[in-house]
Design an enzyme around this catalytic site. Structure first.
Site, PDB file in Angstrom:
ATOM      1  N   THR A  64      57.923  -7.101   5.412  1.00 54.91           N
ATOM      2  CA  THR A  64      57.787  -6.241   6.595  1.00 54.91           C
ATOM      3  C   THR A  64      59.153  -5.714   7.026  1.00 54.91           C
ATOM      4  OG1 THR A  64      55.881  -7.524   7.309  1.00 54.91           O
ATOM      5  CG2 THR A  64      56.931  -6.157   8.980  1.00 54.91           C
TER       6      THR A  64
ATOM      7  N   GLU B 202      52.062  -2.428   2.461  1.00 54.91           N
ATOM      8  CA  GLU B 202      52.576  -3.806   2.368  1.00 54.91           C
ATOM      9  C   GLU B 202      51.463  -4.739   1.915  1.00 54.91           C
ATOM     10  OE1 GLU B 202      54.277  -5.591   5.951  1.00 54.91           O
ATOM     11  OE2 GLU B 202      54.310  -7.548   4.959  1.00 54.91           O
TER      12      GLU B 202
ATOM     13  N   SER C  67      49.832  -8.685   1.140  1.00 54.43           N
ATOM     14  CA  SER C  67      49.759  -9.950   1.868  1.00 54.43           C
ATOM     15  C   SER C  67      50.329 -11.003   0.921  1.00 54.43           C
ATOM     16  CB  SER C  67      48.303 -10.289   2.192  1.00 54.43           C
ATOM     17  OG  SER C  67      47.656  -9.168   2.755  1.00 54.43           O
ATOM     18  N   GLY C  68      51.138 -11.917   1.433  1.00 52.01           N
ATOM     19  CA  GLY C  68      51.688 -13.002   0.605  1.00 52.01           C
ATOM     20  C   GLY C  68      52.508 -12.490  -0.563  1.00 52.01           C
TER      21      GLY C  68
ATOM     22  N   GLY D  15      60.451 -11.180   3.672  1.00 53.93           N
ATOM     23  CA  GLY D  15      61.065  -9.977   4.243  1.00 53.93           C
ATOM     24  C   GLY D  15      60.385  -8.682   3.826  1.00 53.93           C
TER      25      GLY D  15
ATOM     26  N   LYS E   5      48.475  -1.655   5.635  1.00 55.87           N
ATOM     27  CA  LYS E   5      48.317  -3.029   5.125  1.00 55.87           C
ATOM     28  C   LYS E   5      46.828  -3.328   5.115  1.00 55.87           C
ATOM     29  CE  LYS E   5      49.966  -7.770   5.785  1.00 55.87           C
ATOM     30  NZ  LYS E   5      51.237  -8.470   5.505  1.00 55.87           N
TER      31      LYS E   5
HETATM   32  N1  LIG Z   1      67.371  -9.135   6.272  1.00 51.29           N
HETATM   33  C1  LIG Z   1      66.897  -9.799   7.324  1.00 51.29           C
HETATM   34  N2  LIG Z   1      67.678 -10.006   8.418  1.00 51.29           N
HETATM   35  C2  LIG Z   1      67.206 -10.667   9.490  1.00 51.29           C
HETATM   36  N3  LIG Z   1      65.964 -11.171   9.594  1.00 51.29           N
HETATM   37  C3  LIG Z   1      65.138 -11.004   8.551  1.00 51.29           C
HETATM   38  C4  LIG Z   1      65.549 -10.304   7.373  1.00 51.29           C
HETATM   39  N4  LIG Z   1      64.515 -10.297   6.515  1.00 51.29           N
HETATM   40  C5  LIG Z   1      63.521 -10.954   7.119  1.00 51.29           C
HETATM   41  N5  LIG Z   1      63.878 -11.370   8.329  1.00 51.29           N
HETATM   42  C6  LIG Z   1      63.040 -12.145   9.297  1.00 51.29           C
HETATM   43  O1  LIG Z   1      62.368 -13.166   8.568  1.00 51.29           O
HETATM   44  C7  LIG Z   1      61.020 -13.303   8.998  1.00 51.29           C
HETATM   45  C8  LIG Z   1      60.078 -13.039   7.827  1.00 51.29           C
HETATM   46  O2  LIG Z   1      60.236 -11.682   7.404  1.00 51.29           O
HETATM   47  P1  LIG Z   1      58.997 -10.708   7.213  1.00 51.29           P
HETATM   48  O3  LIG Z   1      58.056 -10.832   8.352  1.00 51.29           O
HETATM   49  O4  LIG Z   1      59.546  -9.371   6.922  1.00 51.29           O
HETATM   50  O5  LIG Z   1      58.351 -11.378   5.911  1.00 51.29           O
HETATM   51  P2  LIG Z   1      57.021 -10.937   5.127  1.00 51.29           P
HETATM   52  O6  LIG Z   1      57.315 -11.116   3.683  1.00 51.29           O
HETATM   53  O7  LIG Z   1      56.591  -9.607   5.588  1.00 51.29           O
HETATM   54  O8  LIG Z   1      55.974 -12.035   5.615  1.00 51.29           O
HETATM   55  P3  LIG Z   1      54.348 -11.975   5.520  1.00 51.29           P
HETATM   56  O9  LIG Z   1      54.001 -12.567   4.196  1.00 51.29           O
HETATM   57  O10 LIG Z   1      53.913 -12.828   6.678  1.00 51.29           O
HETATM   58  O11 LIG Z   1      53.907 -10.543   5.647  1.00 51.29           O
HETATM   59  C9  LIG Z   1      60.851 -12.326  10.158  1.00 51.29           C
HETATM   60  O12 LIG Z   1      61.077 -13.005  11.361  1.00 51.29           O
HETATM   61  C10 LIG Z   1      61.939 -11.286   9.900  1.00 51.29           C
HETATM   62  O13 LIG Z   1      62.371 -10.637  11.084  1.00 51.29           O
HETATM   63 MG   LIG Z   2      54.795  -9.019   6.478  1.00 50.74          MG
END
Ligand SMILES: Nc1ncnc2c1ncn2[C@@H]1O[C@H](COP(=O)(O)OP(=O)(O)OP(=O)(O)O)[C@@H](O)[C@H]1O
Ligand SMILES: [Mg+2]
Length: 228
Positions: A17, A116, A118-119, A15, A38
């Site tokens: 992003t 942001e 990565s990972g 989460g 990013k």
């Molecule tokens: N609080 C939340 N409520 C609803 N959906 C969420 C929430 N947090 C994350 N998500 C959903 O979960 C998925 C992963 O979240 P996100 O893309 O933000 O992760 P990330 O850590 O940025 O991933 P990456 O490592 O690929 O950058 C997405 O589809 C996002 O919309």
């Molecule tokens: Mg992300």
């Protein structure tokens, strides 16, 4: 003088992003010139022959940044693997001086730059004759970090390890955001308590599922940013 904050997490898909978009949205809603950056994005979708910077696009849509999302990401790879491997496969190695130059540009475009990662905190960006780890970028950009972590079972282990590793790498951790938080879930409530106690780091916000607002005062949010 611009200010910056680095968002990392306990892993991929936790989460970063989603919560970054809420941070940038809150800043912009309060009239601040806030942007996003990013360094490397892998697993990008290709639409009509063009790679789409999905994370940046999402943040722009939620927060109202009108700049093209691709201008906010230095390296975009289609292969859905760690950036170092995607870079090897796609023969486009990550250069620290490109990240430096792009970040300098972000500073001229925005007063508040949310970056942001990565990972998770241990993420190789380059592994050939040179090694560039995510932590090298955080230090090079001279930023403090915020950790995004799930609220669910297993988060004590992954959050404490992430914070220990960051500190050991010489990176200051400003706080934690617990994502997917449910106030009436006793496990989530205890996870928050244990993590704060074990790491001596504050949980600055708890983000419920499908939240469209970051429930913290603006001043608390802007205080997390450091002059860069
Ligand atoms: N609080 C939340 N409520 C609803 N959906 C969420 C929430 N947090 C994350 N998500 C959903 O979960 C998925 C992963 O979240 P996100 O893309 O933000 O992760 P990330 O850590 O940025 O991933 P990456 O490592 O690929 O950058 C997405 O589809 C996002 O919309
Ligand atoms: Mg992300």
């Amino acid at each position: 003088m611009s200010k910056g904050l680095f968002i990392t997490g306990t892993g991929t898909d936790v989460g970063k992003t989603f919560t970054t978009a809420l941070i940038v949205k809150k800043l912009r809603e309060n009239g601040l010139n806030a942007g996003y950056y990013k360094a490397a994005l892998s697993g990008a979708e290709k639409i009509k022959g063009k790679l789409v910077a999905g994370d940046a696009k999402y943040v722009c849509e939620v927060s109202g940044i009108t700049d093209g999302p691709e201008s906010l990401v230095s390296y975009i790879y289609e292969t859905a693997v760690s950036p170092h491997l995607a870079a090897q496969i796609e023969k486009l190695p990550i250069e620290m001086n490109v990240i430096d130059a792009d970040f300098e540009q972000m500073k001229t475009r925005f007063d508040y730059v949310t970056v942001e990662g990565s990972g998770g905190i241990i993420c190789p960006l380059r592994r050939d004759e040179q090694t560039i780890m995510l932590t090298d970028v955080i230090k090079r950009l001279n930023l403090d970090v915020l950790i995004v972590a799930p609220s669910s079972l297993g988060t004590i282990n992954s959050t404490v390890l992430t914070i220990e590793y960051a500190k050991q790498s010489g990176i200051a951790v400003k706080g934690i955001i617990l994502n997917g938080y449910m106030e009436d879930n006793f496990l989530h409530v205890d996870n928050k308590f244990q993590i704060e106690q074990l790491t001596e780091t504050p949980v600055i916000a708890c983000v419920p599922k499908n939240s469209n607002d970051l429930a913290i005062p603006l001043q608390v949010l802007t205080d997390l940013f450091k002059e860069i």
